[in-house]
Write a protein that holds these residues in place. Structure first.
Motif, PDB file in Angstrom:
ATOM      1  N   CYS A  81     -10.164   5.901   3.010  1.00 25.74           N
ATOM      2  CA  CYS A  81     -10.685   5.185   4.181  1.00 25.74           C
ATOM      3  C   CYS A  81     -10.158   5.840   5.450  1.00 25.74           C
ATOM      4  O   CYS A  81      -9.034   6.355   5.486  1.00 25.74           O
ATOM      5  N   VAL A  82     -10.944   5.798   6.500  1.00 25.04           N
ATOM      6  CA  VAL A  82     -10.544   6.357   7.794  1.00 25.04           C
ATOM      7  C   VAL A  82      -9.339   5.602   8.366  1.00 25.04           C
ATOM      8  O   VAL A  82      -8.633   6.102   9.232  1.00 25.04           O
ATOM      9  N   GLU A  83      -9.084   4.396   7.839  1.00 25.29           N
ATOM     10  CA  GLU A  83      -7.901   3.639   8.265  1.00 25.29           C
ATOM     11  C   GLU A  83      -6.617   4.172   7.628  1.00 25.29           C
ATOM     12  O   GLU A  83      -5.560   3.555   7.757  1.00 25.29           O
ATOM     13  N   ALA A  84      -6.719   5.312   6.942  1.00 21.02           N
ATOM     14  CA  ALA A  84      -5.567   6.046   6.391  1.00 21.02           C
ATOM     15  C   ALA A  84      -4.926   5.387   5.166  1.00 21.02           C
ATOM     16  O   ALA A  84      -3.716   5.461   4.967  1.00 21.02           O
ATOM     17  N   TRP A  85      -5.741   4.716   4.363  1.00 19.46           N
ATOM     18  CA  TRP A  85      -5.280   4.307   3.036  1.00 19.46           C
ATOM     19  C   TRP A  85      -6.269   4.878   2.015  1.00 19.46           C
ATOM     20  O   TRP A  85      -7.387   5.270   2.369  1.00 19.46           O
ATOM     21  N   SER A  86      -5.839   4.921   0.755  1.00 25.58           N
ATOM     22  CA  SER A  86      -6.714   5.503  -0.263  1.00 25.58           C
ATOM     23  C   SER A  86      -6.471   4.852  -1.618  1.00 25.58           C
ATOM     24  O   SER A  86      -5.463   4.180  -1.817  1.00 25.58           O
ATOM     25  N   MET A  87      -7.434   5.051  -2.506  1.00 24.92           N
ATOM     26  CA  MET A  87      -7.338   4.554  -3.885  1.00 24.92           C
ATOM     27  C   MET A  87      -7.949   5.598  -4.804  1.00 24.92           C
ATOM     28  O   MET A  87      -8.735   6.433  -4.363  1.00 24.92           O
ATOM     29  N   VAL A  88      -7.631   5.506  -6.095  1.00 23.15           N
ATOM     30  CA  VAL A  88      -8.289   6.328  -7.121  1.00 23.15           C
ATOM     31  C   VAL A  88      -9.110   5.383  -7.990  1.00 23.15           C
ATOM     32  O   VAL A  88      -8.575   4.419  -8.547  1.00 23.15           O
ATOM     33  N   ILE A  89     -10.421   5.651  -8.072  1.00 24.53           N
ATOM     34  CA  ILE A  89     -11.354   4.687  -8.682  1.00 24.53           C
ATOM     35  C   ILE A  89     -12.223   5.366  -9.740  1.00 24.53           C
ATOM     36  O   ILE A  89     -12.835   6.400  -9.472  1.00 24.53           O
TER      37      ILE A  89
END
Ligand SMILES: Nc1nc2c(c(=O)[nH]1)N[C@H]1C(S)=C(S)[C@@H](COP(=O)(O)O)O[C@H]1N2
Ligand SMILES: [Mo]
Length: 331
Positions: free
Chosen positions: A152-160
């Motif tokens: 996300c551009v909000e600087a968080w991420s996930m692996v999906i």
């Protein structure tokens, strides 16, 4: 409760509303905008944990579909060895502004969203325009698993672990005309089901776009499921875009229409804040964003931060699409 840093719960609309307010006061200046754009710094101790995530079911409610046990994926990590985020995390921390800007409320508010019957129209500059039933799309194409990082551009991420099919397979069916250069994707417009569409804070419906050659890249998929199950509404059921080398907002949810065109479409975010959101939105640690440094990111479920990878780690597959382009200009 999944606890999240305050910098991640300062949603786009707070900034936009503040700007509209300043504008109504006649005091929008470069300085005022810069000030409004400062997201608070994030406290260090509030990363979500498994125990946070499992303690939030109030009694007396229908069972949360995200509580179902052990959904399956074919691997425990992505190709870089990063572990998958849990089903609970993936289905309870969502951006879906048609429902709410509160990431932890999307799951609850979207529970009754109607995803059947559902059709997807593909039209514009194609030789074979068609309206597909979602059930037909599920059987026409193999539903492949793709384990991707979502940044996300909000600087968080996930692996999906997504399920879906590459968009190029759909394009082979509708046959783009020679003049077609872009795709414009549109989310359902239904204020009865999407409460926020009753308000004009954004120009609904949500719209996103891709260049045709981007859409033809095998990494770009139309997602219909995750963790081996059909998508839940909060993740964009029944069909959503997944373009893993771009910021998450490009991966538009609950799509009803794809139109091929010669000219570059404009997106909801480009119209809302053109200084922040461009057409390309490729993940890039070197390209400045006025509110969130893109140099590093926080993986949901981890403490601390990790460096942002160019093109979100998919440089080898996609850099060629942008050969000779100034990535800072074409943000
Ligand atoms: N229609 C629609 N699509 C959307 C959004 C949205 O608000 N509305 N949010 C985007 C953003 S900002 C992100 S980060 C991803 C989040 O996807 P996820 O909730 O499945 O993780 O969806 C994207 N697609
Ligand atoms: Mo996002």
């Amino acid at each position: 409760m999944i606890k999240i840093p305050s910098s991640e719960i300062t949603p786009e609309h707070v900034y936009l509303n503040r700007r509209a307010f300043l504008k109504s006061m006649g005091i929008v200046t470069a300085g005022a905008l810069a000030l409004a754009a400062c997201a608070p710094t994030e406290p260090a101790s509030d990363a979500p944990s498994a125990s946070d995530a499992s303690s939030d079911a109030p009694s007396g409610q229908s069972p949360d579909p995200a509580d179902e046990t052990s959904p399956q994926a074919s691997a425990a990590t992505d190709e870089l060895g990063d572990p998958l985020n849990t089903y609970k995390e993936v289905t309870n921390f969502n951006n879906f502004y048609e429902f709410t800007t509160d990431k932890e409320d999307v799951a609850k508010l979207s529970r009754d969203f109607k995803t059947s019957p559902w059709t997807l129209e593909v039209s514009g500059l194609v030789n074979n325009p068609q309206t597909f039933d979602i059930d037909d799309l599920r059987t026409m194409f193999d539903q492949e698993e793709r384990i991707y990082r979502l940044r996300c551009v909000e600087a968080w991420s996930m692996v999906i672990p997504w399920m879906g099919f590459p968009i190029h397979k759909l394009l082979e069916v509708v046959q783009p005309k020679a003049e077609a250069k872009y795709l414009r994707f549109e989310t359902l417009h239904d204020p009865e089901q999407f409460p926020e569409q009753k308000y004009s804070r954004f120009e609904w419906p949500y719209v996103e776009g891709l260049r045709l050659d981007e859409a033809m890249n095998d990494l770009a998929i139309l997602g219909t499921g995750l963790y081996g199950k059909e998508l839940l509404p909060q993740n964009g059921a029944p069909i959503r875009l997944v373009v893993p080398w771009k910021y998450g907002f490009k991966s538009i949810k609950s799509i009803v229409r794809i139109v091929l065109s010669e000219g570059q479409p404009s997106s909801l975010w480009m119209r809302a804040a053109p200084n922040e959101y461009g057409f390309y939105a490729n993940v890039n640690p070197d390209v400045h964003h006025p509110r969130w440094s893109q140099a590093s990111e926080r993986r949901i479920g981890e403490l601390g931060r990790r460096p942002t990878l160019k093109f979100n780690g998919y440089e080898e597959e996609v850099a060629g699409l942008y050969a000779g382009m100034d990535l800072a200009k074409n943000f």
